[in-house]
Design a protein around this motif. Structure first.
Motif, PDB file in Angstrom:
ATOM      1  N   GLY A 182     -24.071  14.084  47.329  1.00  0.00           N
ATOM      2  CA  GLY A 182     -24.849  15.227  46.881  1.00  0.00           C
ATOM      3  C   GLY A 182     -25.916  15.561  47.897  1.00  0.00           C
ATOM      4  O   GLY A 182     -26.057  14.903  48.926  1.00  0.00           O
ATOM      5  N   VAL A 183     -26.678  16.597  47.587  1.00  0.00           N
ATOM      6  CA  VAL A 183     -27.796  17.022  48.427  1.00  0.00           C
ATOM      7  C   VAL A 183     -29.065  16.966  47.590  1.00  0.00           C
ATOM      8  O   VAL A 183     -29.091  17.428  46.442  1.00  0.00           O
ATOM      9  N   GLU A 184     -30.096  16.400  48.187  1.00  0.00           N
ATOM     10  CA  GLU A 184     -31.385  16.266  47.519  1.00  0.00           C
ATOM     11  C   GLU A 184     -32.423  17.104  48.249  1.00  0.00           C
ATOM     12  O   GLU A 184     -32.484  17.105  49.478  1.00  0.00           O
ATOM     13  N   LEU A 185     -33.229  17.811  47.476  1.00  0.00           N
ATOM     14  CA  LEU A 185     -34.319  18.630  47.996  1.00  0.00           C
ATOM     15  C   LEU A 185     -35.617  18.169  47.354  1.00  0.00           C
ATOM     16  O   LEU A 185     -35.684  17.992  46.131  1.00  0.00           O
ATOM     17  N   VAL A 186     -36.651  17.979  48.173  1.00  0.00           N
ATOM     18  CA  VAL A 186     -37.966  17.585  47.660  1.00  0.00           C
ATOM     19  C   VAL A 186     -38.988  18.555  48.236  1.00  0.00           C
ATOM     20  O   VAL A 186     -39.235  18.575  49.441  1.00  0.00           O
ATOM     21  N   TRP A 226     -24.988  17.604  42.922  1.00  0.00           N
ATOM     22  CA  TRP A 226     -23.916  16.668  43.229  1.00  0.00           C
ATOM     23  C   TRP A 226     -22.561  17.366  43.178  1.00  0.00           C
ATOM     24  O   TRP A 226     -22.421  18.448  42.607  1.00  0.00           O
ATOM     25  N   ALA A 227     -21.567  16.702  43.730  1.00  0.00           N
ATOM     26  CA  ALA A 227     -20.219  17.265  43.716  1.00  0.00           C
ATOM     27  C   ALA A 227     -19.700  17.422  42.297  1.00  0.00           C
ATOM     28  O   ALA A 227     -19.016  18.389  41.974  1.00  0.00           O
ATOM     29  N   SER A 228     -20.037  16.467  41.418  1.00  0.00           N
ATOM     30  CA  SER A 228     -19.594  16.562  40.025  1.00  0.00           C
ATOM     31  C   SER A 228     -20.743  16.123  39.133  1.00  0.00           C
ATOM     32  O   SER A 228     -21.845  16.622  39.273  1.00  0.00           O
ATOM     33  N   ALA A 229     -20.506  15.177  38.241  1.00  0.00           N
ATOM     34  CA  ALA A 229     -21.549  14.784  37.293  1.00  0.00           C
ATOM     35  C   ALA A 229     -22.690  14.057  37.991  1.00  0.00           C
ATOM     36  O   ALA A 229     -22.494  13.346  38.980  1.00  0.00           O
TER      37      ALA A 229
END
Length: 343
Positions: A84-88, A144-147
Motif C-alpha cells: 500500500g501507500v502511506e501519506l502523513v 492498500w491494494a485490498s483490505a
C-alpha cells in the motif's frame, strides 16, 4: 493518472519515504503524481490508485490552504500479503478545535467547499488525525491494494538532514515467534554511507533468529562491522509480564512515557554497533497498558512530554511519532522517532 518506473521515483520512496514541502499548488500536484507513480509501481489496482489520487490531492490541498510549514511524507507500506501507500501530512498550525465538525462535508475554514477530510476518510483504507489549536495537525492515511491490515502496535518516521535526499536513521518492527520487538538505528554521520549502515541494521534485525534484545543486538554488532557503524537500540514489549526489555549501544534515547506522570528513561550503553563496544547488557522496565515506548535518534530533543497534547495517546503510534518528530526534531541532523505500545 500517470505511471512510472522505479528510476522515475524520488530516491528513498520505496523504503524510508520522501518528505515534500507543500506550500503552493504546484507542490500539491507533485505529491499527487508521486503517490500515483508509487501505487502503480507497487501494483495497486487502478481503482485503488484513483482513490489514492483523491486522498493525496485532498491532503496536499489542505496543507496549501490551511497550514503553516506544511510537509507531507509519501512512502510504501507492506505486509506479507499486499502493499500500500502511506501519506502523513504534518503542519504547525492553526489546528482544529473540533475534528468531528471539521471532518463533516460542508465545513471549511478557508471559504472552500470543505469536503477534504470527509473525502479522505471515505477513500482511504485507514486514516487517523490529531490536532491541537495553535500547534497544528498530523493526519495519516493509507490506501492498500485490498483490505486494510490491522493497525500496527508500533510505527515510526524518519526525516533526513535538510539538503540530503535520504536519512541515516531507520527503524524496524517484528514479531519473532511471539517476541514483539522494535529497533531504532542512527547510522554514523549522514548521507549515503549512514543510510547504508542503517539499512544493513534493519536487514540484520529482520533476519535475526528469535531471541532477547541483547542477543539480537550482538548479532547486529557483528553484521555492521563492514559499514561505518551505527547507534542501535532494541526493545521487546512483553504484555504478559508488563515489561519492556531493552538493550542499546550508542546515542539512541529510549523512554517509557505514561499519559500522565513521570517518564522512565532506558539505558543505552556507550559504543558504536559494528565497531566499538565494551559490553552489551539488557535491562527490564515496567510498562502499563496506557503507556508508550518512545525511541529516537539524537536528531530529536529528548525532553518531549505529552503535556499540552490532549488525547494524543489514544491515537495510532504513527500519529504520535509524527507529532513528536514535528515538535522535537531538529533540522541540522537526521531525525527518527519510533513509538510502540503493548499489543
Amino acid at each position: 493518472m500517470s505511471g512510472g518506473a522505479v528510476a522515475s521515483l524520488p530516491e528513498g520512496l520505496l523504503d524510508g519515504g520522501v518528505w515534500f514541502r507543500v506550500e503552493a499548488a504546484p507542490n500539491a500536484s507533485t505529491v499527487r503524481r508521486t503517490a500515483e507513480r508509487l501505487a502503480v509501481e507497487l501494483g495497486l489496482p487502478e481503482r485503488r490508485v484513483a482513490d489514492l489520487s483523491i486522498v493525496a490531492a485532498e491532503l496536499a490541498g489542505n496543507l496549501v490552504k490551511h497550514a503553516d510549514q506544511g510537509t507531507l511524507l509519501v512512502r510504501a507500506v507492506r505486509t506479507p500479503e499486499q502493499a500500500g501507500v502511506e501519506l502523513v501530512a504534518v503542519d504547525s498550525g492553526p489546528g482544529m478545535a473540533d475534528l468531528a465538525v471539521s471532518a463533516g462535508d460542508g465545513h471549511s475554514t478557508a471559504g472552500t467547499l470543505g469536503i477534504g477530510l470527509g473525502a479522505i476518510a471515505r477513500q482511504a483504507a485507514w486514516c487517523d488525525v490529531h490536532s491541537v489549536p495553535g500547534k497544528g495537525t498530523v493526519l495519516a492515511a493509507q490506501v492498500w491494494a485490498s483490505a486494510r491490515p490491522v493497525v500496527p502496535w508500533a510505527a515510526g518516521v524518519t526525516r533526513p538532514l535538510t539538503g540530503e535526499p535520504i536519512s541515516g536513521d531507520a527503524f524496524a518492527v517484528r514479531d519473532a515467534q511471539g517476541r514483539r520487538q522494535v529497533m531504532m538505528c542512527d547510522g554514523l554521520g549522514h548521507g549515503g554511507l549512514a543510510a547504508a549502515a542503517a539499512h544493513e541494521a534493519v536487514r540484520a534485525f529482520q533476519d535475526a533468529p528469535p531471541g532477547p534484545p541483547a542477543s539480537v543486538l550482538e548479532l547486529l554488532h557483528r553484521r555492521l562491522s563492514r559499514t561505518r557503524g551505527a547507534a542501535v537500540a532494541i526493545a521487546e514489549l512483553d504484555p504478559d509480564a508488563g515489561l519492556v526489555r531493552y538493550a542499546g549501544l550508542g546515542n539512541i534515547t529510549g523512554t517509557v512515557i505514561p499519559p500522565v506522570g513521570p517518564r522512565r528513561g532506558m539505558v543505552s550503553l556507550p559504543g558504536i554497533a559494528g565497531h566499538q563496544r565494551r559490553q552489551i547488557r539488557e535491562y527490564d522496565y515496567p510498562i502499563t497498558p496506557d503507556a508508550i515506548v518512545l525511541m529516537h535518534s539524537d536528531g530529536v530533543a529528548d525532553r518531549w512530554t505529552p503535556d499540552g497534547y490532549p488525547g494524543l495517546f489514544t491515537h495510532s503510534p504513527l500519529v504520535i511519532a509524527a507529532t513528536v518528530l514535528r515538535d522535537a526534531g531538529v533540522r541540522r541532523d537526521d531525525a527518527g522517532v519510533l513509538v510502540a505500545r503493548l499489543p
